[in-house]
Design a protein around this motif. Structure first.
Motif, short mmCIF file in Angstrom:
data_model
loop_
_atom_site.label_atom_id
_atom_site.label_comp_id
_atom_site.label_asym_id
_atom_site.label_seq_id
_atom_site.Cartn_x
_atom_site.Cartn_y
_atom_site.Cartn_z
N SER A 1 48.32 28.07 34.72
CA SER A 1 49.01 27.76 33.46
C SER A 1 48.92 28.90 32.45
CB SER A 1 48.48 26.46 32.86
OG SER A 1 47.11 26.58 32.53
N TYR A 2 48.06 29.88 32.68
CA TYR A 2 47.92 31.04 31.79
C TYR A 2 48.56 32.30 32.38
CZ TYR A 2 44.75 28.72 28.53
OH TYR A 2 44.21 27.89 27.57
N GLN A 3 49.10 32.21 33.58
CA GLN A 3 49.70 33.38 34.21
C GLN A 3 50.99 33.78 33.50
OE1 GLN A 3 49.89 32.65 38.46
NE2 GLN A 3 47.67 32.48 38.59
N GLY A 4 51.33 35.05 33.60
CA GLY A 4 52.53 35.56 32.96
C GLY A 4 52.35 35.93 31.50
N LYS A 5 51.11 35.90 31.03
CA LYS A 5 50.81 36.20 29.63
C LYS A 5 50.05 37.52 29.48
CE LYS A 5 50.40 31.21 28.77
NZ LYS A 5 51.70 30.90 28.28
N GLY A 6 49.93 38.28 30.56
CA GLY A 6 49.26 39.58 30.50
C GLY A 6 47.75 39.53 30.68
N ILE A 7 47.21 38.39 31.03
CA ILE A 7 45.74 38.26 31.12
C ILE A 7 45.18 39.04 32.31
CG2 ILE A 7 43.83 36.62 31.42
CD1 ILE A 7 45.63 34.59 29.85
N GLY A 8 45.87 39.02 33.44
CA GLY A 8 45.41 39.80 34.59
C GLY A 8 45.33 41.27 34.26
N ALA A 9 46.34 41.79 33.57
CA ALA A 9 46.33 43.20 33.15
C ALA A 9 45.21 43.46 32.15
CB ALA A 9 47.68 43.58 32.55
N LEU A 10 44.99 42.53 31.22
CA LEU A 10 43.88 42.69 30.26
C LEU A 10 42.54 42.78 30.98
CD1 LEU A 10 44.78 40.12 27.42
CD2 LEU A 10 44.64 42.61 27.20
N LEU A 11 42.34 41.91 31.97
CA LEU A 11 41.09 41.92 32.74
C LEU A 11 40.90 43.24 33.48
CD1 LEU A 11 41.23 38.28 34.06
CD2 LEU A 11 39.32 39.25 32.74
N MET A 12 41.96 43.72 34.13
CA MET A 12 41.88 44.99 34.86
C MET A 12 41.62 46.14 33.88
SD MET A 12 41.92 46.37 37.89
CE MET A 12 42.69 45.19 38.98
N ASN A 13 42.27 46.13 32.73
CA ASN A 13 42.05 47.19 31.74
C ASN A 13 40.63 47.16 31.19
OD1 ASN A 13 44.67 48.10 32.07
ND2 ASN A 13 45.45 47.01 30.28
N LYS A 14 40.10 45.97 30.92
CA LYS A 14 38.73 45.87 30.40
C LYS A 14 37.73 46.35 31.45
CE LYS A 14 35.83 44.72 27.15
NZ LYS A 14 35.80 45.44 25.88
N ALA A 15 37.94 45.96 32.71
CA ALA A 15 37.05 46.43 33.79
C ALA A 15 37.12 47.95 33.89
CB ALA A 15 37.44 45.77 35.11
N THR A 16 38.32 48.52 33.80
CA THR A 16 38.50 49.97 33.86
C THR A 16 37.75 50.64 32.71
OG1 THR A 16 40.65 49.72 34.93
CG2 THR A 16 40.23 51.81 33.82
N GLU A 17 37.84 50.07 31.52
CA GLU A 17 37.14 50.61 30.35
C GLU A 17 35.63 50.59 30.56
OE1 GLU A 17 36.08 48.78 26.03
OE2 GLU A 17 38.19 48.66 26.60
N ILE A 18 35.11 49.47 31.05
CA ILE A 18 33.66 49.34 31.28
C ILE A 18 33.18 50.30 32.35
CG2 ILE A 18 31.88 47.76 32.15
CD1 ILE A 18 33.60 45.48 30.80
N LEU A 19 33.95 50.42 33.42
CA LEU A 19 33.55 51.28 34.55
C LEU A 19 33.62 52.76 34.20
CD1 LEU A 19 35.40 49.25 37.27
CD2 LEU A 19 32.91 49.61 37.19
#
Length: 137
Positions: free
Chosen positions: A81-99
């Motif tokens: 129900s939350y898909q299509g709102k950019g959350i997957g991309a946000l998660l990948m970007n945050k992981a990339t930032e942390i790594l």
């Protein structure tokens, strides 16, 4: 809609199951085996969560990394129900930032999800191999 992405420790099997069970990953994970789920959560060294303004877990990135070269993304899941709102991309970007910039993220996509990963900038290769597990529960 306000979504907060952050690295977390101590994610419980119950929260993980509630989130992943409402995503396409649900049928591919041993969600009925809380002990096994908790074991793989406890042994993952990077977990990034997406929570809504109520604190409800709506998505997650779970991986294993050496912090210098590569991170294997074992789970990238967002509640349907939350898909299509950019959350997957946000998660990948945050992981990339942390790594950090020197660490590559590698993953195996579920069939049909390749377009999503291409859309958010991952490079596809046809050279992935794996040895299947011997027990499935």
């Amino acid at each position: 809609m306000s979504i907060i992405c952050a690295q977390e420790t101590g994610l419980t099997a119950e929260e993980y199951t509630a989130c992943v069970g409402q995503s396409a990953l649900g049928p591919t994970r041993p969600l009925s085996n809380a002990e096994r789920v908790q074991a793989y959560l406890d042994n993952s060294n990077i977990v990034v969560t997406a929570r809504d303004s109520n604190g409800t877990l709506v998505g997650l990135f779970r991986g294993m990394t050496d912090w210098g070269w590569v991170c294997y993304c074992a789970d990238l899941a967002v509640i349907e129900s939350y898909q299509g709102k950019g959350i997957g991309a946000l998660l990948m970007n945050k992981a990339t930032e942390i790594l950090g910039p020197g660490v590559t993220i590698a993953l195996l996509s579920l069939p049909g999800a390749e377009g999503f990963y291409q859309k958010i900038g991952l490079t596809q290769t046809g050279a992935a191999f794996y040895r299947d597990r011997t027990h499935r529960t």
